[in-house]
Design an enzyme around this catalytic site. Structure first.
Site, PDB file in Angstrom:
ATOM      1  N   LYS A 185       0.855  -1.190   0.000  1.00  0.00           N
ATOM      2  CA  LYS A 185       0.000   0.000   0.000  1.00  0.00           C
ATOM      3  C   LYS A 185       0.893   1.243   0.000  1.00  0.00           C
ATOM      4  CE  LYS A 185      -1.478   2.745   2.766  1.00  0.00           C
ATOM      5  NZ  LYS A 185      -1.277   3.952   1.931  1.00  0.00           N
ATOM      6  N   GLU A 261      10.717   1.173   9.741  1.00  0.00           N
ATOM      7  CA  GLU A 261      11.683   2.178   9.273  1.00  0.00           C
ATOM      8  C   GLU A 261      11.008   3.523   9.513  1.00  0.00           C
ATOM      9  OE1 GLU A 261      14.668   1.607   8.191  1.00  0.00           O
ATOM     10  OE2 GLU A 261      14.669  -0.525   7.738  1.00  0.00           O
ATOM     11  N   CYS A 295      14.152  10.765   5.566  1.00  0.00           N
ATOM     12  CA  CYS A 295      14.349  10.371   6.963  1.00  0.00           C
ATOM     13  C   CYS A 295      15.808  10.543   7.351  1.00  0.00           C
ATOM     14  CB  CYS A 295      13.918   8.926   7.153  1.00  0.00           C
ATOM     15  SG  CYS A 295      14.716   7.833   5.970  1.00  0.00           S
ATOM     16  N   GLU A 392      11.430  16.430  13.597  1.00  0.00           N
ATOM     17  CA  GLU A 392      11.852  16.183  12.217  1.00  0.00           C
ATOM     18  C   GLU A 392      11.315  17.325  11.341  1.00  0.00           C
ATOM     19  OE1 GLU A 392      10.127  12.573  10.604  1.00  0.00           O
ATOM     20  OE2 GLU A 392      11.999  12.098   9.598  1.00  0.00           O
TER      21      GLU A 392
HETATM   22  P1  NAP Z   1       3.141   8.483   7.436  1.00  0.00           P
HETATM   23  O1  NAP Z   1       2.103   9.525   7.572  1.00  0.00           O
HETATM   24  O2  NAP Z   1       3.507   7.710   8.635  1.00  0.00           O
HETATM   25  O3  NAP Z   1       2.621   7.521   6.265  1.00  0.00           O
HETATM   26  C1  NAP Z   1       3.379   6.445   5.807  1.00  0.00           C
HETATM   27  C2  NAP Z   1       2.458   5.410   5.209  1.00  0.00           C
HETATM   28  O4  NAP Z   1       1.598   4.912   6.231  1.00  0.00           O
HETATM   29  C3  NAP Z   1       1.535   5.940   4.121  1.00  0.00           C
HETATM   30  O5  NAP Z   1       1.344   4.939   3.167  1.00  0.00           O
HETATM   31  C4  NAP Z   1       0.254   6.200   4.878  1.00  0.00           C
HETATM   32  O6  NAP Z   1      -0.884   6.183   4.067  1.00  0.00           O
HETATM   33  C5  NAP Z   1       0.243   5.027   5.817  1.00  0.00           C
HETATM   34  N1  NAP Z   1      -0.595   5.223   6.999  1.00  0.00           N
HETATM   35  C6  NAP Z   1      -0.876   6.360   7.653  1.00  0.00           C
HETATM   36  N2  NAP Z   1      -1.667   6.095   8.720  1.00  0.00           N
HETATM   37  C7  NAP Z   1      -1.886   4.752   8.717  1.00  0.00           C
HETATM   38  C8  NAP Z   1      -2.616   3.865   9.560  1.00  0.00           C
HETATM   39  N3  NAP Z   1      -3.294   4.300  10.631  1.00  0.00           N
HETATM   40  N4  NAP Z   1      -2.616   2.555   9.258  1.00  0.00           N
HETATM   41  C9  NAP Z   1      -1.929   2.084   8.187  1.00  0.00           C
HETATM   42  N5  NAP Z   1      -1.230   2.885   7.363  1.00  0.00           N
HETATM   43  C10 NAP Z   1      -1.204   4.198   7.624  1.00  0.00           C
HETATM   44  O7  NAP Z   1       4.497   9.056   6.870  1.00  0.00           O
HETATM   45  P2  NAP Z   1       4.726   9.974   5.613  1.00  0.00           P
HETATM   46  O8  NAP Z   1       4.354  11.364   5.976  1.00  0.00           O
HETATM   47  O9  NAP Z   1       4.120   9.374   4.399  1.00  0.00           O
HETATM   48  O10 NAP Z   1       6.313   9.834   5.428  1.00  0.00           O
HETATM   49  C11 NAP Z   1       7.213  10.602   6.110  1.00  0.00           C
HETATM   50  C12 NAP Z   1       7.784   9.854   7.304  1.00  0.00           C
HETATM   51  O11 NAP Z   1       8.402   8.651   6.853  1.00  0.00           O
HETATM   52  C13 NAP Z   1       8.884  10.637   7.996  1.00  0.00           C
HETATM   53  O12 NAP Z   1       8.739  10.549   9.381  1.00  0.00           O
HETATM   54  C14 NAP Z   1      10.158   9.925   7.541  1.00  0.00           C
HETATM   55  O13 NAP Z   1      11.248  10.069   8.414  1.00  0.00           O
HETATM   56  C15 NAP Z   1       9.689   8.523   7.452  1.00  0.00           C
HETATM   57  N6  NAP Z   1      10.578   7.743   6.580  1.00  0.00           N
HETATM   58  C16 NAP Z   1      11.416   6.826   7.163  1.00  0.00           C
HETATM   59  C17 NAP Z   1      12.298   6.093   6.372  1.00  0.00           C
HETATM   60  C18 NAP Z   1      13.225   5.081   6.974  1.00  0.00           C
HETATM   61  O14 NAP Z   1      13.759   4.260   6.220  1.00  0.00           O
HETATM   62  N7  NAP Z   1      13.472   5.092   8.272  1.00  0.00           N
HETATM   63  C19 NAP Z   1      12.330   6.297   4.991  1.00  0.00           C
HETATM   64  C20 NAP Z   1      11.467   7.235   4.431  1.00  0.00           C
HETATM   65  C21 NAP Z   1      10.585   7.951   5.249  1.00  0.00           C
HETATM   66  P3  NAP Z   1      -1.605   7.535   3.599  1.00  0.00           P
HETATM   67  O15 NAP Z   1      -0.755   8.091   2.543  1.00  0.00           O
HETATM   68  O16 NAP Z   1      -2.928   7.101   3.123  1.00  0.00           O
HETATM   69  O17 NAP Z   1      -1.690   8.437   4.801  1.00  0.00           O
END
Ligand code: NAP
Length: 495
Positions: A185, A261, A295, A392
């Site tokens: 997803k 991650e 990230c 962040e």
């Molecule tokens: P996010 O809001 O946590 O969303 C990530 C994914 O989770 C999206 O596909 C989102 O779908 C889904 N999601 C959100 N709420 C959910 C729930 N309750 N149940 C299941 N899935 C859910 O993060 P983001 O804003 O897309 O990405 C930025 C974050 O990712 C930052 O904190 C960054 O540091 C982190 N990141 C970490 C890494 C690593 O390798 N450590 C790499 C890249 C990014 P929707 O789009 O529908 O909300």
């Protein structure tokens, strides 16, 4: 703003339905979700909005396909991954344009991500034929120990918008190599790159149901029933720490194996003996790659007080010169942020720091006009209580603070609940190792501003998560160890 012929062609080339069991189908009930270009705010495509029933169908397909995929010869699995790698290489230009349109980063950076993403398919195609176990004599000498490694089973993958392809292939590559199947997803802002990948995997000969892609507006409501379904054996999530914590709680229900991650708050340390030219180059990479929406992005610069001003001036000059604009335009180095919510968050963090005494060396404001642009920014003299040192930022903002001793630098670096990556710039190798061994992060960039590499274990400690992606460790995430105690072999000789 009218789309060019190339833009229309690449977007229209993507199938926007759900990919379930090898078929492209509309969402039950026909719901859809718009995908927007963050540089213009305009809708560029409309994709299916999956329901809970669609999500369950995708899981059923992954579960069914696992029964056969796990027994497909490793060489055949490897060949499919390798064919997908070749196809992606051939289509890099189109895939890069597509990625830029949905995510905003400059096309040159999208090409960089595609190369990085694709390397996971190549690397794991090479590993697929090298999955091994162990055979040893037990301690008493009267039996044998066989250790085999088997694919864990159907997986759930949830990925973020900031690296729309790479965050998927880091999971799909090793999963497919080991014989696992999956439901993926992608983020709702950037589903097109993942849908394009599904088409390529299909063309590469991947059997129906091995990879299923569902897109949805309401991720929480469609994913929770899957996370709690006993057919799922592994979940790998890349995203925010906040959402990661919710998913860990949901996965406790069936003691699901998870990899997380999560977010970061990377410190970038520059000691007084650092090569400042190299530090500035490293800082540009670590801070400005992906417009700071990574990230691994350097979230705060801790610089020795004797070189802080020189570093700040040089960094501000370089960052101030970066061209901001739509990622499809020539010479653009910084694209828009993903949406207005993200831009507002960045603006609030900068305003908070400036209100508390930070000095704007360049940038410091939104860019007027369409799209979600924010000027590349360097802040000097940032006080310790500024929110952006602990949160962040996820934007093109470089806050600089100073330290006067190694102990102070290390304490500041570790003063966060996150632990993904740190960057260390010094020419003294002894000092570097004294510092590196005390830093609480899963990865370190030593005199370099980038750590991503398909052959190396990417991942964090503390609230940046657990599990590793890339390298042999990335394969282990998809393998279950089974040990067989065997009453066989030549009995031990008595002395
Ligand atoms: P996010 O809001 O946590 O969303 C990530 C994914 O989770 C999206 O596909 C989102 O779908 C889904 N999601 C959100 N709420 C959910 C729930 N309750 N149940 C299941 N899935 C859910 O993060 P983001 O804003 O897309 O990405 C930025 C974050 O990712 C930052 O904190 C960054 O540091 C982190 N990141 C970490 C890494 C690593 O390798 N450590 C790499 C890249 C990014 P929707 O789009 O529908 O909300």
């Amino acid at each position: 703003m009218a789309a060019t012929a190339d833009e229309t062609r690449v977007v229209e080339g993507v199938k926007t339905q759900l990919f379930i069991g090898g078929e492209w189908r509309d969402a039950t009930g026909g719901g859809t979700l718009d995908v927007e270009d963050p540089a213009t705010g305009e809708t560029i495509a409309t994709v299916a909005d999956a329901t809970v029933d669609d999500a369950k169908s995708a899981l059923a397909a992954a579960d069914e396909a696992f029964k056969t995929w796990r027994h497909v010869a490793p060489r055949e699995r490897a060949d499919i991954l390798r064919r997908a790698y070749d196809l992606i290489n051939e289509r890099t230009d189109e895939l890069a344009l597509l990625m830029t349109l949905e995510m905003g980063k400059p096309v040159s950076e999208s090409k960089g991500e595609i190369a990085y993403a694709n390397n996971f398919l190549r690397w794991y195609s090479e590993e697929a034929v090298r999955i091994n176990g162990r055979f040893t004599t037990n301690e008493a000498g009267n039996g044998r120990v066989l250790t085999m490694r088997q694919p864990i089973g159907p997986c759930l993958f949830i990925t973020p918008w900031n690296f729309p392809l790479a965050m998927g292939t880091r999971k799909i590559g090793p999963a497919l190599a080991t014989g696992c199947t999956c439901v993926v997803k992608p983020a709702k802002q950037t589903p097109l790159s993942m849908l394009a990948l599904a088409q390529i995997l299909e063309e590469a000969g991947l059997p129906a149901g091995v990879v299923n892609v569902i897109t949805a507006k309401s991720s929480g409501s469609i994913m929770q029933p899957l996370i709690e379904d006993e057919r799922v054996r592994k979940m790998s999530f890349t995203g925010s720490t906040e959402v990661g914590k919710k998913l860990i709680a949901q996965s406790a229900e069936q003691v699901l194996k998870v990899s997380m991650e999560l977010g970061g708050n990377a410190p970038f340390l520059i000691f007084e003996d650092a090569d400042l030219d190299a530090a500035v180059e490293g800082a540009l990479l670590a801070k400005m790659r992906n417009g700071g929406e990574a990230c691994t992005s350097a979230n705060r610069f801790h610089v020795h007080e004797s070189v802080a001003e020189a570093f700040a001036d040089r960094l501000a000059a370089r960052i101030g010169d970066m061209k901001v604009g739509r990622g499809t335009e020539d010479g653009v180095a910084v694209g828009p942020l993903i949406d207005e919510a993200q831009r507002s968050k960045v603006a609030e963090l900068v305003d908070d720091a400036v209100g508390k005494g930070a000095k704007v060396l360049t940038g410091g404001e939104r860019v007027d006009g369409a799209g979600y642009f924010y000027a590349p920014t360097v802040l000097g003299n940032v006080p310790a209580n500024a929110d952006l040192l602990s949160e962040e930022i996820f934007g093109p903002v470089a806050p600089i603070t100073t330290f006067s001793s190694d102990d102070e630098a290390i304490a500041a670096a570790n003063n966060t609940e996150y632990g993904l990556v740190s960057y260390v710039f010094t020419q003294d190798v002894d000092r570097a190792f004294r510092v590196i061994e005390r830093l609480e992060t899963g990865m370190i960039g030593f005199n370099q501003g980038i750590v991503s590499n398909a052959g190396a274990p990417f991942g964090g400690v503390k609230q940046s998560g657990f599990g590793r992606e890339g390298g042999p460790e990335g394969l282990d995430e998809y393998l279950e160890t089974k040990y067989v105690a065997m009453n066989v072999g030549v009995p031990p000789t008595k002395l």
